[in-house]
Motif scaffolding. Structure first.
Motif, PDB file in Angstrom:
ATOM      1  N   PRO A   1      -1.744   2.891   0.513  1.00 57.81           N
ATOM      2  CA  PRO A   1      -2.160   2.417  -0.815  1.00 57.81           C
ATOM      3  C   PRO A   1      -1.694   3.303  -1.963  1.00 57.81           C
ATOM      4  O   PRO A   1      -1.269   2.792  -3.008  1.00 57.81           O
ATOM      5  CB  PRO A   1      -3.689   2.404  -0.712  1.00 57.81           C
ATOM      6  CG  PRO A   1      -3.972   2.255   0.741  1.00 57.81           C
ATOM      7  CD  PRO A   1      -2.887   3.004   1.438  1.00 57.81           C
ATOM      8  N   VAL A   2      -1.770   4.617  -1.802  1.00 58.46           N
ATOM      9  CA  VAL A   2      -1.375   5.517  -2.885  1.00 58.46           C
ATOM     10  C   VAL A   2       0.122   5.396  -3.161  1.00 58.46           C
ATOM     11  O   VAL A   2       0.549   5.280  -4.320  1.00 58.46           O
ATOM     12  CB  VAL A   2      -1.749   6.972  -2.551  1.00 58.46           C
ATOM     13  CG1 VAL A   2      -1.228   7.920  -3.630  1.00 58.46           C
ATOM     14  CG2 VAL A   2      -3.260   7.112  -2.408  1.00 58.46           C
ATOM     15  N   GLU A   3       0.925   5.395  -2.106  1.00 57.60           N
ATOM     16  CA  GLU A   3       2.374   5.256  -2.282  1.00 57.60           C
ATOM     17  C   GLU A   3       2.719   3.893  -2.872  1.00 57.60           C
ATOM     18  O   GLU A   3       3.590   3.782  -3.749  1.00 57.60           O
ATOM     19  CB  GLU A   3       3.080   5.448  -0.941  1.00 57.60           C
ATOM     20  CG  GLU A   3       2.945   6.857  -0.372  1.00 57.60           C
ATOM     21  CD  GLU A   3       3.566   6.984   1.008  1.00 57.60           C
ATOM     22  OE1 GLU A   3       4.073   5.951   1.524  1.00 57.60           O
ATOM     23  OE2 GLU A   3       3.551   8.094   1.568  1.00 57.60           O
TER      24      GLU A   3
ATOM     25  N   GLY B   1      -6.475  10.017  -4.004  1.00 58.32           N
ATOM     26  CA  GLY B   1      -5.021  10.114  -3.897  1.00 58.32           C
ATOM     27  C   GLY B   1      -4.328   9.613  -5.144  1.00 58.32           C
ATOM     28  O   GLY B   1      -3.342  10.194  -5.607  1.00 58.32           O
ATOM     29  N   VAL B   2      -4.843   8.531  -5.711  1.00 57.98           N
ATOM     30  CA  VAL B   2      -4.296   8.002  -6.964  1.00 57.98           C
ATOM     31  C   VAL B   2      -4.451   9.031  -8.069  1.00 57.98           C
ATOM     32  O   VAL B   2      -3.537   9.269  -8.865  1.00 57.98           O
ATOM     33  CB  VAL B   2      -5.000   6.685  -7.349  1.00 57.98           C
ATOM     34  CG1 VAL B   2      -4.587   6.239  -8.753  1.00 57.98           C
ATOM     35  CG2 VAL B   2      -4.670   5.600  -6.333  1.00 57.98           C
ATOM     36  N   LEU B   3      -5.605   9.663  -8.119  1.00 58.45           N
ATOM     37  CA  LEU B   3      -5.890  10.682  -9.127  1.00 58.45           C
ATOM     38  C   LEU B   3      -4.845  11.786  -9.100  1.00 58.45           C
ATOM     39  O   LEU B   3      -4.417  12.285 -10.138  1.00 58.45           O
ATOM     40  CB  LEU B   3      -7.281  11.263  -8.874  1.00 58.45           C
ATOM     41  CG  LEU B   3      -7.780  12.351  -9.819  1.00 58.45           C
ATOM     42  CD1 LEU B   3      -8.130  11.754 -11.163  1.00 58.45           C
ATOM     43  CD2 LEU B   3      -8.991  13.050  -9.226  1.00 58.45           C
ATOM     44  N   GLU B   4      -4.397  12.155  -7.912  1.00 56.68           N
ATOM     45  CA  GLU B   4      -3.495  13.286  -7.761  1.00 56.68           C
ATOM     46  C   GLU B   4      -2.020  12.909  -7.794  1.00 56.68           C
ATOM     47  O   GLU B   4      -1.186  13.716  -8.203  1.00 56.68           O
ATOM     48  CB  GLU B   4      -3.796  14.006  -6.440  1.00 56.68           C
ATOM     49  CG  GLU B   4      -5.182  14.633  -6.391  1.00 56.68           C
ATOM     50  CD  GLU B   4      -5.482  15.265  -5.044  1.00 56.68           C
ATOM     51  OE1 GLU B   4      -4.638  15.132  -4.132  1.00 56.68           O
ATOM     52  OE2 GLU B   4      -6.546  15.869  -4.899  1.00 56.68           O
ATOM     53  N   HIS B   5      -1.673  11.687  -7.378  1.00 59.31           N
ATOM     54  CA  HIS B   5      -0.261  11.401  -7.125  1.00 59.31           C
ATOM     55  C   HIS B   5       0.331  10.228  -7.899  1.00 59.31           C
ATOM     56  O   HIS B   5       1.552  10.066  -7.900  1.00 59.31           O
ATOM     57  CB  HIS B   5      -0.053  11.146  -5.626  1.00 59.31           C
ATOM     58  CG  HIS B   5      -0.471  12.293  -4.757  1.00 59.31           C
ATOM     59  ND1 HIS B   5       0.149  13.520  -4.794  1.00 59.31           N
ATOM     60  CD2 HIS B   5      -1.474  12.406  -3.841  1.00 59.31           C
ATOM     61  CE1 HIS B   5      -0.433  14.341  -3.929  1.00 59.31           C
ATOM     62  NE2 HIS B   5      -1.420  13.686  -3.346  1.00 59.31           N
TER      63      HIS B   5
END
Length: 271
Positions: free
Chosen positions: A88-90, A125-129
């Motif tokens: 999901p993050v990617e 993960g969204v927050l960071e990447h």
């Protein structure tokens, strides 16, 4: 404005979607409900058929959700649905760039300062990447348009940051309340709130700005105190490789952040 709303069809995701649609009621906004399946799968023909079934079912559920959101908000919003496989993050990083997304809106748990408990693993993960500006919507958030935005900053890059935030705030004619938390070792007379406000207004030509210097050795406590007293509709922060969020979301911290229980958090990332 193109707004991407990742969804797993949970109540939390629905809350974020309803908030996003209500937020953009008077804007020329387009919404994308994106469901991502992260289950690893081999490349066999029967698996491909199963993938088609999963995709069709997800799109059907997404379209039903879109109709339900239009009904619950009373807004005939332009909502499309999409489905993909992968991390999901990617996916969110690639998808937001490929489709020229202006804003991602995600639901959060709104519990504590610790990242995975506050946001959940995907949102963390969204927050960071993920580089696209992201609005995190706690489950208890009210669907108010952001008339008052608390902008937390250490003032290091204030001129550049506030110009970017104004581009968002002017959609709603919102007032930006610049909030700088400083330790008690600094003389309060260092900050002249009125003159700093007038200087920012003169530099930006945006009249709806206030400046608020808050004395507190604890950044979290200082921001929390401001939020509790002024009750902004939204909190905005910029993130860098090192900066305020690395402090806020340090895993060793255990304080409850009441400001996250109902106040949406807009994160704008800087390289």
């Amino acid at each position: 404005m193109k707004i991407l709303i990742p969804t797993d069809h949970s109540l939390l995701a629905r809350k974020a979607a309803e908030y996003a649609v209500s937020l953009s009621a008077n804007l020329d906004a387009e919404f994308i409900l994106l469901h991502c399946d992260n289950v690893p799968r081999p490349s066999y023909s029967f698996v491909n058929k199963l993938d088609d079934i999963l995709r069709d079912e997800a799109l059907k559920t997404g379209n039903e959700l879109a109709d339900s959101i239009r009904q619950s908000t009373g807004i005939n919003a332009k909502i499309t649905c999409d489905f993909t496989f992968g991390n999901p993050v990617e996916i969110l990083e690639d998808y937001s760039q490929k489709h020229n997304v202006d804003l991602i809106v995600m639901g959060t748990k709104g519990e504590t300062v610790v990242k995975n408990r506050l946001f959940g693993s995907v949102a963390s993960g969204v927050l960071e990447h993920v580089s696209c500006p992201t609005l995190f919507v706690p489950s208890a958030a009210e669907g108010n348009k952001p008339q008052n935005i608390a902008f937390a900053t250490d003032l290091t890059n204030i001129d550049e940051e506030i110009e970017e935030l104004i581009a968002f705030a002017q959609f709603f004619n919102a007032t930006i309340h610049v909030v700088h938390v400083y330790p008690d070792m600094i003389d309060p007379s260092t900050f002249d709130e009125e003159s700093t406000k007038l200087e920012l207004i003169a530099k930006t030509s945006y009249a709806n700005i206030t400046f608020n210097a808050v004395m507190d050795d604890d950044i979290i406590a200082g921001l929390d105190a401001f939020v509790q007293s002024d009750n902004p509709d939204l909190i905005a922060m910029f993130t860098y490789k090192t900066g305020i969020l690395e402090y806020l979301f340090n895993e060793s911290l255990s304080e409850e952040m009441t400001m996250h229980s109902k106040t949406p958090l807009l994160i704008m990332r800087k390289k």
